[in-house]
Scaffold this motif. Structure first.
Motif, PDB file in Angstrom:
ATOM      1  N   HIS A 175       0.819  -1.221   0.000  1.00 44.04           N
ATOM      2  CA  HIS A 175       0.000   0.000   0.000  1.00 44.04           C
ATOM      3  C   HIS A 175       0.849   1.265   0.000  1.00 44.04           C
ATOM      4  O   HIS A 175       0.320   2.364   0.215  1.00 44.04           O
ATOM      5  CB  HIS A 175      -0.907   0.012   1.241  1.00 44.04           C
ATOM      6  CG  HIS A 175      -1.949  -1.063   1.225  1.00 44.04           C
ATOM      7  ND1 HIS A 175      -3.133  -0.966   0.526  1.00 44.04           N
ATOM      8  CD2 HIS A 175      -1.974  -2.284   1.821  1.00 44.04           C
ATOM      9  CE1 HIS A 175      -3.842  -2.061   0.694  1.00 44.04           C
ATOM     10  NE2 HIS A 175      -3.172  -2.891   1.487  1.00 44.04           N
ATOM     11  N   THR A 176       2.141   1.170  -0.226  1.00 42.39           N
ATOM     12  CA  THR A 176       3.015   2.340  -0.111  1.00 42.39           C
ATOM     13  C   THR A 176       2.926   3.273  -1.307  1.00 42.39           C
ATOM     14  O   THR A 176       3.332   4.431  -1.220  1.00 42.39           O
ATOM     15  CB  THR A 176       4.474   1.890   0.070  1.00 42.39           C
ATOM     16  OG1 THR A 176       4.855   1.101  -1.068  1.00 42.39           O
ATOM     17  CG2 THR A 176       4.631   1.060   1.336  1.00 42.39           C
ATOM     18  N   GLY A 177       2.400   2.825  -2.421  1.00 43.22           N
ATOM     19  CA  GLY A 177       2.326   3.661  -3.616  1.00 43.22           C
ATOM     20  C   GLY A 177       0.997   4.373  -3.725  1.00 43.22           C
ATOM     21  O   GLY A 177       0.271   4.578  -2.748  1.00 43.22           O
TER      22      GLY A 177
ATOM     23  N   PRO B 278      -3.102   0.095  -4.204  1.00 44.92           N
ATOM     24  CA  PRO B 278      -2.636  -1.239  -3.808  1.00 44.92           C
ATOM     25  C   PRO B 278      -2.028  -2.000  -4.984  1.00 44.92           C
ATOM     26  O   PRO B 278      -2.544  -1.979  -6.100  1.00 44.92           O
ATOM     27  CB  PRO B 278      -3.911  -1.917  -3.297  1.00 44.92           C
ATOM     28  CG  PRO B 278      -5.028  -1.177  -3.955  1.00 44.92           C
ATOM     29  CD  PRO B 278      -4.569   0.231  -4.113  1.00 44.92           C
ATOM     30  N   VAL B 279      -0.930  -2.658  -4.710  1.00 43.26           N
ATOM     31  CA  VAL B 279      -0.200  -3.446  -5.706  1.00 43.26           C
ATOM     32  C   VAL B 279       0.218  -4.755  -5.051  1.00 43.26           C
ATOM     33  O   VAL B 279       0.605  -4.775  -3.873  1.00 43.26           O
ATOM     34  CB  VAL B 279       1.051  -2.689  -6.224  1.00 43.26           C
ATOM     35  CG1 VAL B 279       1.860  -3.572  -7.169  1.00 43.26           C
ATOM     36  CG2 VAL B 279       0.650  -1.410  -6.925  1.00 43.26           C
ATOM     37  N   ILE B 280       0.121  -5.848  -5.775  1.00 47.71           N
ATOM     38  CA  ILE B 280       0.617  -7.128  -5.266  1.00 47.71           C
ATOM     39  C   ILE B 280       2.131  -7.160  -5.416  1.00 47.71           C
ATOM     40  O   ILE B 280       2.659  -6.999  -6.530  1.00 47.71           O
ATOM     41  CB  ILE B 280      -0.019  -8.312  -6.006  1.00 47.71           C
ATOM     42  CG1 ILE B 280      -1.522  -8.365  -5.711  1.00 47.71           C
ATOM     43  CG2 ILE B 280       0.645  -9.623  -5.598  1.00 47.71           C
ATOM     44  CD1 ILE B 280      -2.237  -9.526  -6.387  1.00 47.71           C
ATOM     45  N   ALA B 281       2.820  -7.338  -4.302  1.00 52.24           N
ATOM     46  CA  ALA B 281       4.276  -7.462  -4.306  1.00 52.24           C
ATOM     47  C   ALA B 281       4.653  -8.934  -4.155  1.00 52.24           C
ATOM     48  O   ALA B 281       4.047  -9.656  -3.364  1.00 52.24           O
ATOM     49  CB  ALA B 281       4.870  -6.636  -3.166  1.00 52.24           C
ATOM     50  N   VAL B 282       5.638  -9.332  -4.898  1.00 46.09           N
ATOM     51  CA  VAL B 282       6.064 -10.742  -4.904  1.00 46.09           C
ATOM     52  C   VAL B 282       7.536 -10.810  -4.534  1.00 46.09           C
ATOM     53  O   VAL B 282       8.366 -10.071  -5.085  1.00 46.09           O
ATOM     54  CB  VAL B 282       5.834 -11.380  -6.294  1.00 46.09           C
ATOM     55  CG1 VAL B 282       6.394 -12.806  -6.316  1.00 46.09           C
ATOM     56  CG2 VAL B 282       4.358 -11.379  -6.640  1.00 46.09           C
TER      57      VAL B 282
ATOM     58  N   ARG C  91      -5.618 -13.350   3.082  1.00 46.13           N
ATOM     59  CA  ARG C  91      -4.239 -12.850   3.091  1.00 46.13           C
ATOM     60  C   ARG C  91      -4.102 -11.540   2.324  1.00 46.13           C
ATOM     61  O   ARG C  91      -3.172 -10.772   2.581  1.00 46.13           O
ATOM     62  CB  ARG C  91      -3.294 -13.897   2.474  1.00 46.13           C
ATOM     63  CG  ARG C  91      -3.136 -15.141   3.322  1.00 46.13           C
ATOM     64  CD  ARG C  91      -2.014 -16.024   2.778  1.00 46.13           C
ATOM     65  NE  ARG C  91      -1.959 -17.269   3.509  1.00 46.13           N
ATOM     66  CZ  ARG C  91      -2.638 -18.361   3.183  1.00 46.13           C
ATOM     67  NH1 ARG C  91      -3.432 -18.352   2.113  1.00 46.13           N
ATOM     68  NH2 ARG C  91      -2.553 -19.456   3.902  1.00 46.13           N
ATOM     69  N   LEU C  92      -4.983 -11.309   1.352  1.00 41.72           N
ATOM     70  CA  LEU C  92      -4.840 -10.136   0.496  1.00 41.72           C
ATOM     71  C   LEU C  92      -5.937  -9.113   0.757  1.00 41.72           C
ATOM     72  O   LEU C  92      -6.539  -8.550  -0.157  1.00 41.72           O
ATOM     73  CB  LEU C  92      -4.824 -10.564  -0.982  1.00 41.72           C
ATOM     74  CG  LEU C  92      -3.691 -11.530  -1.365  1.00 41.72           C
ATOM     75  CD1 LEU C  92      -3.764 -11.901  -2.827  1.00 41.72           C
ATOM     76  CD2 LEU C  92      -2.327 -10.927  -1.033  1.00 41.72           C
ATOM     77  N   GLY C  93      -6.244  -8.887   2.011  1.00 46.66           N
ATOM     78  CA  GLY C  93      -7.103  -7.783   2.404  1.00 46.66           C
ATOM     79  C   GLY C  93      -8.586  -8.015   2.249  1.00 46.66           C
ATOM     80  O   GLY C  93      -9.346  -7.048   2.093  1.00 46.66           O
TER      81      GLY C  93
ATOM     82  N   GLN D 282     -12.057 -11.998  -8.029  1.00 42.53           N
ATOM     83  CA  GLN D 282     -12.087 -11.037  -9.136  1.00 42.53           C
ATOM     84  C   GLN D 282     -11.265  -9.798  -8.787  1.00 42.53           C
ATOM     85  O   GLN D 282     -10.523  -9.273  -9.643  1.00 42.53           O
ATOM     86  CB  GLN D 282     -13.534 -10.640  -9.446  1.00 42.53           C
ATOM     87  CG  GLN D 282     -14.346 -11.721 -10.122  1.00 42.53           C
ATOM     88  CD  GLN D 282     -14.875 -12.765  -9.136  1.00 42.53           C
ATOM     89  OE1 GLN D 282     -14.680 -12.642  -7.922  1.00 42.53           O
ATOM     90  NE2 GLN D 282     -15.524 -13.791  -9.657  1.00 42.53           N
ATOM     91  N   GLU D 283     -11.383  -9.322  -7.557  1.00 40.19           N
ATOM     92  CA  GLU D 283     -10.632  -8.132  -7.155  1.00 40.19           C
ATOM     93  C   GLU D 283      -9.137  -8.422  -7.055  1.00 40.19           C
ATOM     94  O   GLU D 283      -8.297  -7.573  -7.395  1.00 40.19           O
ATOM     95  CB  GLU D 283     -11.159  -7.618  -5.814  1.00 40.19           C
ATOM     96  CG  GLU D 283     -12.586  -7.078  -5.895  1.00 40.19           C
ATOM     97  CD  GLU D 283     -13.187  -6.804  -4.533  1.00 40.19           C
ATOM     98  OE1 GLU D 283     -14.073  -5.931  -4.438  1.00 40.19           O
ATOM     99  OE2 GLU D 283     -12.781  -7.476  -3.554  1.00 40.19           O
ATOM    100  N   ILE D 284      -8.786  -9.621  -6.607  1.00 44.44           N
ATOM    101  CA  ILE D 284      -7.368  -9.985  -6.501  1.00 44.44           C
ATOM    102  C   ILE D 284      -6.734 -10.050  -7.881  1.00 44.44           C
ATOM    103  O   ILE D 284      -5.639  -9.516  -8.118  1.00 44.44           O
ATOM    104  CB  ILE D 284      -7.222 -11.330  -5.764  1.00 44.44           C
ATOM    105  CG1 ILE D 284      -7.623 -11.178  -4.295  1.00 44.44           C
ATOM    106  CG2 ILE D 284      -5.799 -11.858  -5.881  1.00 44.44           C
ATOM    107  CD1 ILE D 284      -7.685 -12.484  -3.539  1.00 44.44           C
TER     108      ILE D 284
END
Length: 530
Positions: free
Chosen positions: A284-286, A289-293, A338-340, A345-347
């Motif tokens: 969430h720093t940008g 929201p972005v998935i970081a791997v 795990r992803l909020g 669909q949203e993921i």
């Protein structure tokens, strides 16, 4: 024998190159050779000594199923005798390909419970010998008499290998002594057939039987036996599969891990969920929201025990290879938490940082197929009319086809119909192959409309020969009447390929003829159907 072999050699070489050893000067060499062969044949037959008669074979078993209607029996003979193929230059004409209709005919006859005509059994076995895809349906229709014939002809021995227990009756679940004896003393094919039959009717009995001899089985046999546990896989299989994770064969360990990952509540699935969760998170720093791997830095012994293959194939990076295996084996049901709290669909709609989207979504595709998760499959497929054509997670047509396989038949057909309406037929062949037969009305209409559009474009129909062949086998026969308007040769546009219109008219004529033939086949089978 030496004299006979000399005659055969002379016949093969020709009498000009090797004249017969006997015969008068006024006799032509070919005539002399045939006379010698006739004399030698009589001499050989006359020299046979009397011997005891061979034992007569046991009579063929009875087939209690009702006989085919006469018209259906004639149709079967026609289908089995057809050897049609494409004419020179790839042009097939307007005649249906009867051999391609045989699988559908067999499925319909088996569904109605008919017995095969005795006189058709040799041709039926020959057809099954040449086409492995025909064997299950052909042998089911041929019944016990086909196995009786197979014991008398080496060419048909495949039927004994394909039949459970080589054609012998397997003991029922209540016959514990018979089961134990066959499992301990039977041939490998008989043991595989016994395990498969038990697994379908009494899964726990089958697993206990396998566990009793597991330590003494060969590695290749353990792998085949373990694969039978896919049928009726349940939580009760977990302790046995956990033990198989320590097997000395890597293939056995991999298969056991795959089966455990298909059980979302298993301990292995939980371990994989922890590992995969440590690699994937929402940042969430940008601006959004972005998935970081963060791919795993190593493949430790615990990962290898749980089925992760350490060495990647050529051209794949190690860390991305390990990540894909972890995500594929983790339960999909855990990702929303795990992803909020997001839905699948949203993921899937979230951007993925640092170029990991393809790898992550492809692993989720494989997980959705393995776990038969329709909600995730829908999210990864996306809408059929999207510009990306396959959804954000489908990396290939094969992946899309597998994802569609997790959906109910009507939904699957509707998605493919929408895909064809938006993108045409150029990429639809694999997708059509997973749709139920006969195609639903919306899917059939979308295929016919797309073929009509392709015809109007002025190209040759050969680019769509695969789809046209599928339509001949899968389109609802009731649609034949709607195609009559396409049988005329259209006026050719200036930019059209020369003669394309006549080729299209020929292809549609073959399609209509095939559909009407399929309708007639079903009518013949329904006459006095049991």
């Amino acid at each position: 024998m030496t004299a006979w072999e000399d005659l055969v050699t002379t016949a093969l070489l020709g009498t000009d190159r090797r004249p017969p050893t006997t015969g008068g000067p006024r006799r032509e060499a070919p005539v002399a050779l045939l006379d010698e062969a006739a004399v030698a044949t009589v001499r050989r037959r006359a020299g046979l000594r009397p011997a005891p008669a061979a034992r007569r074979p046991e009579p063929a078993p009875a087939d209690p199923r009702p006989a085919l209607p006469a018209a259906a029996a004639r149709r079967l003979a026609m289908l089995l005798s057809d050897r049609s193929g494409a004419a020179a230059g790839g042009r097939r004409g307007t005649s249906p390909d009867l051999m391609e209709l045989l699988p559908q005919w067999l499925a319909a006859a088996n569904a109605r419970g008919f017995a095969a005509p005795p006189q058709a059994l040799p041709a039926l076995l020959d057809a099954a010998r040449g086409r492995t895809d025909l064997r299950p349906a052909a042998l089911a229709f041929a019944g016990p008499r086909a196995l009786w014939l197979a014991r008398l002809n080496q060419d048909w021995r495949f039927a004994l290998r394909a039949a459970p227990g080589g054609g012998a009756a397997l003991p029922g679940p209540e016959d514990s002594d018979g089961i134990r004896q066959l499992w301990q003393e039977g041939l490998f094919a008989e043991r595989v057939a016994l395990l498969a039959a038990l697994r379908a009717r009494a899964p726990e009995t089958a697993r206990e039987l396998l566990a009793g001899t597991w330590a003494t089985e060969r590695a290749e046999d353990r792998l085949m036996f373990l694969d039978s546990l896919r049928t009726g896989l349940a939580a009760g299989d977990e302790p046995f599969l956990e033990q198989a994770l320590s097997d000395r064969s890597r293939n056995v360990r991999t298969t056991a891990a795959e089966l455990l990952s298909a059980l979302p509540g298993s301990a292995l699935a939980g371990r994989m969920a922890v590992r995969a969760g440590a690699c994937v998170a929402v940042d969430h720093t940008g601006d959004g929201p972005v998935i970081a791997v963060e791919a795993p830095p190593e493949c430790d012994p615990g990962m290898e025990r749980d089925g992760v293959v350490a060495k990647p194939p050529a051209g794949r990076g190690e860390r991305s290879w390990w990540l894909g295996q972890l995500v594929e084996a983790a339960p999909l049901s855990g990702w929303p938490t795990r992803l909020g709290g997001r839905s699948p669909q949203e993921i899937v709609a979230l951007p993925v940082a640092d170029g990991w989207q393809g790898e992550l979504h492809a692993a989720w595709c494989r997980a959705a197929v393995r776990q038969r998760d329709g909600e995730w499959a829908r999210a990864l497929l996306g809408v059929p009319g999207a510009p990306e054509a396959g959804g954000p997670g489908a990396v290939s047509l094969a992946e899309r086809a597998k994802l569609l396989g997790t959906l109910e038949g009507g939904e699957r057909a509707g998605w493919v119909a929408g895909f064809i309406a938006a993108h045409g037929l150029s990429e639809a062949f694999q997708l059509l192959g997973v749709c139920a037969v006969p195609w639903s009305a919306p899917l059939g209409r979308s295929v016919v409309d797309a073929l009509n559009i392709a015809r109007d474009a002025g190209s040759y129909p050969w680019s769509f020969s695969g789809v046209m062949g599928l339509a001949e086998r899968c389109l609802d026969p009731a649609e034949a009447g709607r195609l009559d308007a396409l049988l005329a040769i259209p006026d050719e546009r200036e930019d059209a390929s020369p003669g394309a219109g006549s080729y299209w008219a020929e292809a549609f004529q073959r399609l209509v003829t095939t559909l009407r033939l399929r309708a007639a086949m079903l009518t013949e089978l329904d006459d006095h159907a049991p």
